[in-house]
Design a protein around this motif. Structure first.
Motif, PDB file in Angstrom:
ATOM      1  N   THR A   1      22.367  72.576  51.791  1.00  0.00           N
ATOM      2  CA  THR A   1      23.417  71.563  51.906  1.00  0.00           C
ATOM      3  C   THR A   1      22.838  70.280  52.484  1.00  0.00           C
ATOM      4  O   THR A   1      23.106  69.171  51.992  1.00  0.00           O
ATOM      5  CB  THR A   1      24.557  72.068  52.822  1.00  0.00           C
ATOM      6  N   ALA A   2      22.032  70.413  53.528  1.00  0.00           N
ATOM      7  CA  ALA A   2      21.400  69.252  54.142  1.00  0.00           C
ATOM      8  C   ALA A   2      20.509  68.525  53.139  1.00  0.00           C
ATOM      9  O   ALA A   2      20.506  67.293  53.069  1.00  0.00           O
ATOM     10  CB  ALA A   2      20.586  69.679  55.362  1.00  0.00           C
TER      11      ALA A   2
ATOM     12  N   LYS B   1      26.775  62.766  60.364  1.00  0.00           N
ATOM     13  CA  LYS B   1      26.147  63.524  61.442  1.00  0.00           C
ATOM     14  C   LYS B   1      24.629  63.596  61.261  1.00  0.00           C
ATOM     15  O   LYS B   1      23.876  63.569  62.244  1.00  0.00           O
ATOM     16  CB  LYS B   1      26.727  64.941  61.515  1.00  0.00           C
ATOM     17  N   ILE B   2      24.181  63.665  60.007  1.00  0.00           N
ATOM     18  CA  ILE B   2      22.747  63.652  59.722  1.00  0.00           C
ATOM     19  C   ILE B   2      22.137  62.325  60.155  1.00  0.00           C
ATOM     20  O   ILE B   2      21.090  62.276  60.810  1.00  0.00           O
ATOM     21  CB  ILE B   2      22.474  63.917  58.224  1.00  0.00           C
ATOM     22  N   LEU B   3      22.802  61.229  59.780  1.00  0.00           N
ATOM     23  CA  LEU B   3      22.319  59.905  60.169  1.00  0.00           C
ATOM     24  C   LEU B   3      22.243  59.784  61.688  1.00  0.00           C
ATOM     25  O   LEU B   3      21.268  59.276  62.245  1.00  0.00           O
ATOM     26  CB  LEU B   3      23.230  58.817  59.602  1.00  0.00           C
ATOM     27  N   GLU B   4      23.287  60.261  62.346  1.00  0.00           N
ATOM     28  CA  GLU B   4      23.341  60.204  63.801  1.00  0.00           C
ATOM     29  C   GLU B   4      22.228  61.037  64.422  1.00  0.00           C
ATOM     30  O   GLU B   4      21.583  60.615  65.395  1.00  0.00           O
ATOM     31  CB  GLU B   4      24.710  60.699  64.267  1.00  0.00           C
ATOM     32  N   TYR B   5      21.979  62.207  63.862  1.00  0.00           N
ATOM     33  CA  TYR B   5      20.934  63.090  64.390  1.00  0.00           C
ATOM     34  C   TYR B   5      19.553  62.458  64.231  1.00  0.00           C
ATOM     35  O   TYR B   5      18.772  62.398  65.182  1.00  0.00           O
ATOM     36  CB  TYR B   5      20.975  64.443  63.683  1.00  0.00           C
ATOM     37  N   VAL B   6      19.265  61.973  63.027  1.00  0.00           N
ATOM     38  CA  VAL B   6      17.953  61.377  62.758  1.00  0.00           C
ATOM     39  C   VAL B   6      17.737  60.127  63.610  1.00  0.00           C
ATOM     40  O   VAL B   6      16.634  59.884  64.114  1.00  0.00           O
ATOM     41  CB  VAL B   6      17.800  61.049  61.247  1.00  0.00           C
ATOM     42  N   ALA B   7      18.795  59.343  63.795  1.00  0.00           N
ATOM     43  CA  ALA B   7      18.695  58.131  64.613  1.00  0.00           C
ATOM     44  C   ALA B   7      18.358  58.461  66.061  1.00  0.00           C
ATOM     45  O   ALA B   7      17.722  57.663  66.762  1.00  0.00           O
ATOM     46  CB  ALA B   7      20.007  57.348  64.556  1.00  0.00           C
ATOM     47  N   GLY B   8      18.752  59.644  66.515  1.00  0.00           N
ATOM     48  CA  GLY B   8      18.517  60.036  67.900  1.00  0.00           C
ATOM     49  C   GLY B   8      17.155  60.651  68.164  1.00  0.00           C
ATOM     50  O   GLY B   8      16.810  60.931  69.316  1.00  0.00           O
ATOM     51  N   GLN B   9      16.359  60.851  67.100  1.00  0.00           N
ATOM     52  CA  GLN B   9      15.034  61.443  67.258  1.00  0.00           C
ATOM     53  C   GLN B   9      13.973  60.361  67.466  1.00  0.00           C
ATOM     54  O   GLN B   9      14.078  59.265  66.936  1.00  0.00           O
ATOM     55  CB  GLN B   9      14.668  62.284  66.028  1.00  0.00           C
ATOM     56  N   ARG B  10      12.974  60.674  68.224  1.00  0.00           N
ATOM     57  CA  ARG B  10      11.912  59.702  68.493  1.00  0.00           C
ATOM     58  C   ARG B  10      10.885  59.621  67.372  1.00  0.00           C
ATOM     59  O   ARG B  10      10.063  58.704  67.335  1.00  0.00           O
ATOM     60  CB  ARG B  10      11.207  60.057  69.812  1.00  0.00           C
ATOM     61  N   SER B  11      10.921  60.589  66.460  1.00  0.00           N
ATOM     62  CA  SER B  11       9.992  60.602  65.334  1.00  0.00           C
ATOM     63  C   SER B  11      10.712  61.190  64.126  1.00  0.00           C
ATOM     64  O   SER B  11      11.776  61.796  64.268  1.00  0.00           O
ATOM     65  CB  SER B  11       8.745  61.422  65.684  1.00  0.00           C
TER      66      SER B  11
ATOM     67  N   LYS C   1      19.232  72.649  61.261  1.00  0.00           N
ATOM     68  CA  LYS C   1      19.516  73.390  62.493  1.00  0.00           C
ATOM     69  C   LYS C   1      20.183  72.496  63.526  1.00  0.00           C
ATOM     70  O   LYS C   1      21.075  72.924  64.255  1.00  0.00           O
ATOM     71  CB  LYS C   1      18.229  73.977  63.069  1.00  0.00           C
ATOM     72  N   GLY C   2      19.748  71.246  63.566  1.00  0.00           N
ATOM     73  CA  GLY C   2      20.258  70.309  64.554  1.00  0.00           C
ATOM     74  C   GLY C   2      21.739  70.038  64.429  1.00  0.00           C
ATOM     75  O   GLY C   2      22.428  69.832  65.433  1.00  0.00           O
ATOM     76  N   ILE C   3      22.247  70.025  63.198  1.00  0.00           N
ATOM     77  CA  ILE C   3      23.679  69.751  63.027  1.00  0.00           C
ATOM     78  C   ILE C   3      24.456  70.990  62.576  1.00  0.00           C
ATOM     79  O   ILE C   3      25.669  70.924  62.373  1.00  0.00           O
ATOM     80  CB  ILE C   3      23.918  68.579  62.049  1.00  0.00           C
ATOM     81  N   GLY C   4      23.736  72.095  62.393  1.00  0.00           N
ATOM     82  CA  GLY C   4      24.398  73.356  62.125  1.00  0.00           C
ATOM     83  C   GLY C   4      24.919  73.541  60.708  1.00  0.00           C
ATOM     84  O   GLY C   4      26.033  74.051  60.521  1.00  0.00           O
ATOM     85  N   ILE C   5      24.129  73.134  59.718  1.00  0.00           N
ATOM     86  CA  ILE C   5      24.536  73.366  58.328  1.00  0.00           C
ATOM     87  C   ILE C   5      23.386  74.026  57.572  1.00  0.00           C
ATOM     88  O   ILE C   5      22.238  74.020  58.018  1.00  0.00           O
ATOM     89  CB  ILE C   5      24.944  72.059  57.614  1.00  0.00           C
TER      90      ILE C   5
END
Length: 261
Positions: free
Chosen positions: A48-49, A21-31, A40-44
């Motif tokens: 832990t992150a 989920k972290i990989l997916e979140y970071v991949a979806g960011q423009r920067s 905060k983005g993935i709720g952990i």
């Protein structure tokens, strides 16, 4: 550890799930994203992150900018993406989409690539109403007067196209065939603007074709997909809707190849 609610059915390893989920979140960011933003983005929890990111960083899946402390995807993600793409067989990948397109219109769907100033048909699906179209898998047709050809030429710049047709004559197959380079360049410019090409009886009388580009992960035009049929069935009034469907089909294949809209 078993997966939490919302993390899919069956058993899952929570740390692996969160890492993905972290990989997916970071991949979806423009920067690049900061640790707080990711947590905060993935709720952990932030700690832990941090632990998960540190592990992925050691393995090359994440990288941190030392000047900002923010994270982006690492080289390993790129390498795995390239390995996935290199193992894809374009014909095999595109075939279900060609079948769907052919079934919808009951006409012939083509998959083609560019070879110098010609197109090579690498797959073809005939519809139930298909007429005898002068194409076959492995066969070639001129690029300047076919829908797939003009789409494939649109992936080149003007200098490349001029060089390709240097000292070559644009053969006139029908009264509608473009026979001068300046006219062809104008058509290709229009193809780039609208995202598709139309062959209005330019190669063969009573035959029309609508084609759209298939793009690879870099955005380069890799191939073209088209639907072809007689003029009395591919009518002007339906051309826009048909073109939208062909574009959608090409985009689905492009996305499977790693292209991002």
């Amino acid at each position: 550890m078993t997966g939490q609610a919302g993390e899919g059915s069956g058993r899952s390893i929570q740390s692996v799930f969160r890492s993905l989920k972290i990989l997916e979140y970071v991949a979806g960011q423009r920067s690049p994203a900061g640790l707080t933003e990711i947590s905060k983005g993935i709720g952990i929890h932030k700690s832990t992150a941090h632990g998960l990111i540190a592990t992925m960083e050691k393995c090359g899946f994440m990288q941190q900018d030392p000047s900002t402390g923010k994270y982006s995807l690492g080289i390993k993600v790129f390498e795995m993406g390239q390995a996935y793409i290199s193992n894809l067989d374009l014909r095999e990948l595109a075939l279900p989409y060609l079948k769907e397109l052919s079934l919808t219109y009951q006409e012939t769907a083509h998959l083609a690539i560019l070879s110098a100033e010609e197109v090579v048909y690498i797959d073809k699906v005939d519809g139930s109403r298909s007429i005898g179209i002068r194409s076959q898998v492995g066969g070639r047709n001129p690029a300047h007067c076919t829908g797939v050809g003009k789409v494939l030429l649109s992936g080149l710049d003007e200098r490349q196209i001029k060089k390709m047709y240097l000292d070559k004559t644009l053969r006139k197959y029908t009264r509608n065939t473009v026979s001068d380079l300046s006219g062809l360049l104008r058509q290709i410019c229009q193809v780039r603007k609208q995202g598709y090409a139309i062959d209005l009886e330019e190669f063969e009388l009573d035959l029309r074709c609508i084609a759209a580009p298939i793009k690879d992960s870099t955005g380069a035009v890799l191939a073209a997909v088209s639907i072809s049929g007689p003029s009395n069935r591919l009518l002007d009034a339906k051309m826009s809707d048909t073109a939208s469907h062909v574009i959608e089909t090409a985009m689905k294949i492009s996305i499977r190849l790693g292209y991002k809209q």
